[in-house]
Design a protein around this motif. Structure first.
Motif, PDB file in Angstrom:
ATOM      1  N   PRO A   1      35.835 -15.635  49.925  1.00  0.00           N
ATOM      2  CA  PRO A   1      35.890 -14.801  48.480  1.00  0.00           C
ATOM      3  C   PRO A   1      37.244 -14.646  47.980  1.00  0.00           C
ATOM      4  CG  PRO A   1      34.833 -13.827  50.442  1.00  0.00           C
ATOM      5  CD  PRO A   1      35.561 -14.879  50.765  1.00  0.00           C
ATOM      6  N   THR A   2      37.354 -14.382  46.522  1.00  0.00           N
ATOM      7  CA  THR A   2      38.489 -14.336  45.964  1.00  0.00           C
ATOM      8  C   THR A   2      39.134 -13.120  46.509  1.00  0.00           C
ATOM      9  OG1 THR A   2      37.308 -15.596  43.937  1.00  0.00           O
ATOM     10  CG2 THR A   2      39.452 -14.313  43.567  1.00  0.00           C
ATOM     11  N   PRO A   3      40.405 -12.783  46.657  1.00  0.00           N
ATOM     12  CA  PRO A   3      41.067 -11.772  46.933  1.00  0.00           C
ATOM     13  C   PRO A   3      41.222 -10.709  45.896  1.00  0.00           C
ATOM     14  CG  PRO A   3      42.937 -13.473  46.736  1.00  0.00           C
ATOM     15  CD  PRO A   3      41.526 -14.133  46.664  1.00  0.00           C
ATOM     16  N   TYR A   4      41.056  -9.484  46.329  1.00  0.00           N
ATOM     17  CA  TYR A   4      41.468  -8.415  45.508  1.00  0.00           C
ATOM     18  C   TYR A   4      42.964  -7.969  45.013  1.00  0.00           C
ATOM     19  CZ  TYR A   4      36.493  -7.290  46.371  1.00  0.00           C
ATOM     20  OH  TYR A   4      35.113  -7.183  46.697  1.00  0.00           O
ATOM     21  N   ASP A   5      43.090  -7.599  44.004  1.00  0.00           N
ATOM     22  CA  ASP A   5      44.495  -7.068  43.565  1.00  0.00           C
ATOM     23  C   ASP A   5      44.868  -5.902  44.525  1.00  0.00           C
ATOM     24  OD1 ASP A   5      46.628  -6.131  41.220  1.00  0.00           O
ATOM     25  OD2 ASP A   5      45.704  -4.634  41.825  1.00  0.00           O
ATOM     26  N   PRO A   6      46.158  -5.940  45.246  1.00  0.00           N
ATOM     27  CA  PRO A   6      46.171  -4.948  46.215  1.00  0.00           C
ATOM     28  C   PRO A   6      45.834  -3.570  46.076  1.00  0.00           C
ATOM     29  CG  PRO A   6      47.714  -6.687  46.256  1.00  0.00           C
ATOM     30  CD  PRO A   6      47.227  -6.975  45.143  1.00  0.00           C
ATOM     31  N   GLU A   7      46.549  -3.141  44.630  1.00  0.00           N
ATOM     32  CA  GLU A   7      46.459  -1.697  44.145  1.00  0.00           C
ATOM     33  C   GLU A   7      45.016  -1.319  44.022  1.00  0.00           C
ATOM     34  OE1 GLU A   7      48.638   1.178  40.874  1.00  0.00           O
ATOM     35  OE2 GLU A   7      48.784  -1.166  40.675  1.00  0.00           O
ATOM     36  N   LEU A   8      44.058  -2.280  43.891  1.00  0.00           N
ATOM     37  CA  LEU A   8      42.556  -1.933  43.571  1.00  0.00           C
ATOM     38  C   LEU A   8      41.881  -1.949  44.932  1.00  0.00           C
ATOM     39  CD1 LEU A   8      41.471  -4.426  40.599  1.00  0.00           C
ATOM     40  CD2 LEU A   8      42.482  -1.813  40.481  1.00  0.00           C
ATOM     41  N   ALA A   9      42.277  -2.670  45.743  1.00  0.00           N
ATOM     42  CA  ALA A   9      41.760  -2.865  47.048  1.00  0.00           C
ATOM     43  C   ALA A   9      42.049  -1.714  47.833  1.00  0.00           C
ATOM     44  CB  ALA A   9      42.561  -4.015  47.867  1.00  0.00           C
ATOM     45  N   ALA A  10      43.134  -0.910  47.663  1.00  0.00           N
ATOM     46  CA  ALA A  10      43.224   0.200  48.360  1.00  0.00           C
ATOM     47  C   ALA A  10      42.273   1.547  48.137  1.00  0.00           C
ATOM     48  CB  ALA A  10      44.647   0.934  48.042  1.00  0.00           C
ATOM     49  N   SER A  11      41.549   1.420  46.610  1.00  0.00           N
ATOM     50  CA  SER A  11      40.577   2.325  46.417  1.00  0.00           C
ATOM     51  C   SER A  11      39.005   1.938  46.396  1.00  0.00           C
ATOM     52  CB  SER A  11      40.915   2.546  44.810  1.00  0.00           C
ATOM     53  OG  SER A  11      42.198   3.110  44.706  1.00  0.00           O
ATOM     54  N   LEU A  12      38.883   0.612  47.061  1.00  0.00           N
ATOM     55  CA  LEU A  12      37.737   0.095  47.052  1.00  0.00           C
ATOM     56  C   LEU A  12      36.710   0.905  47.610  1.00  0.00           C
ATOM     57  CD1 LEU A  12      35.825  -2.124  45.486  1.00  0.00           C
ATOM     58  CD2 LEU A  12      36.469  -3.617  47.450  1.00  0.00           C
ATOM     59  N   ASP A  13      36.869   1.057  48.738  1.00  0.00           N
ATOM     60  CA  ASP A  13      35.944   1.682  49.810  1.00  0.00           C
ATOM     61  C   ASP A  13      35.474   2.884  49.170  1.00  0.00           C
ATOM     62  OD1 ASP A  13      36.035  -0.412  51.653  1.00  0.00           O
ATOM     63  OD2 ASP A  13      37.488   0.632  52.843  1.00  0.00           O
ATOM     64  N   GLN A  14      36.353   3.752  48.899  1.00  0.00           N
ATOM     65  CA  GLN A  14      36.160   5.091  48.284  1.00  0.00           C
ATOM     66  C   GLN A  14      35.237   4.892  47.048  1.00  0.00           C
ATOM     67  OE1 GLN A  14      39.226   7.533  46.799  1.00  0.00           O
ATOM     68  NE2 GLN A  14      37.989   9.286  46.696  1.00  0.00           N
ATOM     69  N   VAL A  15      35.444   3.959  45.876  1.00  0.00           N
ATOM     70  CA  VAL A  15      34.647   3.669  44.803  1.00  0.00           C
ATOM     71  C   VAL A  15      33.316   3.227  45.155  1.00  0.00           C
ATOM     72  CG1 VAL A  15      34.436   1.875  42.818  1.00  0.00           C
ATOM     73  CG2 VAL A  15      36.887   3.196  43.278  1.00  0.00           C
ATOM     74  N   VAL A  16      33.232   2.380  46.218  1.00  0.00           N
ATOM     75  CA  VAL A  16      31.827   1.923  46.467  1.00  0.00           C
ATOM     76  C   VAL A  16      30.753   3.089  47.048  1.00  0.00           C
ATOM     77  CG1 VAL A  16      30.664   0.293  47.981  1.00  0.00           C
ATOM     78  CG2 VAL A  16      32.389  -0.470  46.877  1.00  0.00           C
TER      79      VAL A  16
END
Length: 330
Positions: free
Chosen positions: A14-29
């Motif tokens: 998988p293509t990696p996420y932007d670190p700042e976005l990755a920090a919020s991803l679980d909550q967003v999903v």
């Protein structure tokens, strides 16, 4: 049918996420899953899923807000247009004709409208946001015919609305981006209304769901290939991924992208729709058209609305404004 990542060894991880976005991803999903299942209302989800009130849309009284029922496609129910216009404009204004996202199965004409209201404030433009019937209750061609009917009504009533019919910009994100692309094809092939430009944000274009990015990001992030298959299946039924799919349903099926208006496409590098968006831009260029393409490194689907304060989100929104300034001659 989507290829399994395990069966195609030519496709990398998988293509990696932007670190700042990755920090919020679980909550967003988690929030998006709760919204799509009906467990929480739209106003409890940040970013693009906010359903702003009339008061919020008015921007402290600088815009008037109304909902208007207008004729739908022949023999179909009326459709609702959310019409937001700058107060006190003496000359006809540009108009952004907005089609909401929601995977073809969810949402209304307030979904995602905040993103284009920023453009309206910048350019003194009106916004008309269309509410189309959703799948699976209304399969193709119902949704795109609703979107087209709303555009036609908007253009035909330009004088009453105080808008300039030569400066209609069509825009949408996700499913709304796919419907916007289909709308431009349909308007071209039916001889109007004239469209000055189209903005396709992380657009949902290809029902086949078999690109490298769809395979790489399966089971990850926002709107992966499994969700995508469900959305297309709701719209197309058993026709999905067969030879019997119209380009007015899935614009990636179009064999001729000539004669389209200037186009902006943006997409994240870490999302299902990356490669179909890139391919669509390539086909516009192949046909001699004008298209600006942005692939934002590490962006997941809808990141700019869902994590609005991330640096990549701010850069994405500013890039859209810069492009629109050139289109509108501002």
């Amino acid at each position: 049918m989507t290829t399994s990542p395990q069966t195609d060894k030519r496709i990398g991880p998988p293509t990696p996420y932007d670190p700042e976005l990755a920090a919020s991803l679980d909550q967003v999903v988690s929030l998006l899953e709760a919204f799509m299942s009906g467990e929480i209302p739209p106003h409890d989800v940040p970013g693009i899923v906010v359903a702003p009130t009339d008061e919020e849309l008015s921007r402290d009284g600088r815009f008037s807000v109304e909902e208007r029922a207008v004729p739908g496609p022949d023999g179909s129910p009326e459709i609702s247009l959310l019409i937001v216009r700058p107060v006190g404009s003496e000359a006809p204004t540009p108009v952004i004709y907005h089609t909401h996202g929601g995977g073809m199965i969810a949402g209304d004409n307030r979904l995602g409208i905040d993103s284009v209201m920023a453009w309206a404030e910048e350019f003194g433009a009106a916004v008309v946001s269309v509410e189309y019937r959703l799948a699976p209750g209304t399969p193709h061609p119902g949704p795109i015919e609703d979107v087209y009917a709303g555009l036609r009504w908007t253009a035909e009533n330009a004088a009453e609305l105080g808008i300039d019919p030569s400066r209609i910009i069509v825009a949408g994100a996700s499913a709304g981006g796919g419907l916007t692309a289909a709308l431009a094809l349909l308007a071209r092939d039916r001889g109007g209304p004239a469209i000055a430009a189209q903005v396709l944000m992380c657009p949902m274009l290809d029902d086949r769901n078999d690109t490298v990015s769809a395979i790489q990001m399966t089971g990850l992030g926002v709107w992966d290939s499994e969700a995508n298959a469900a959305g297309w299946g709701a719209l197309l039924g058993e026709a999905r991924a067969t030879a019997d799919v119209s380009p007015y349903a899935a614009p990636a099926r179009a064999t001729d992208l000539s004669g389209l208006p200037p186009t902006l496409i943006d997409v994240g590098s870490a999302e299902t729709f990356r490669d179909e968006a890139v391919a669509y831009a390539g086909e516009i260029w192949r046909a001699g058209g004008q298209c600006e393409l942005h692939v934002w490194t590490g962006g997941f689907h809808g990141y700019d609305g869902l994590v609005p304060h991330a640096a990549i989100s701010e850069d994405t929104r500013e890039a859209r404004l810069r492009w629109l300034r050139r289109i509108l001659g501002a």
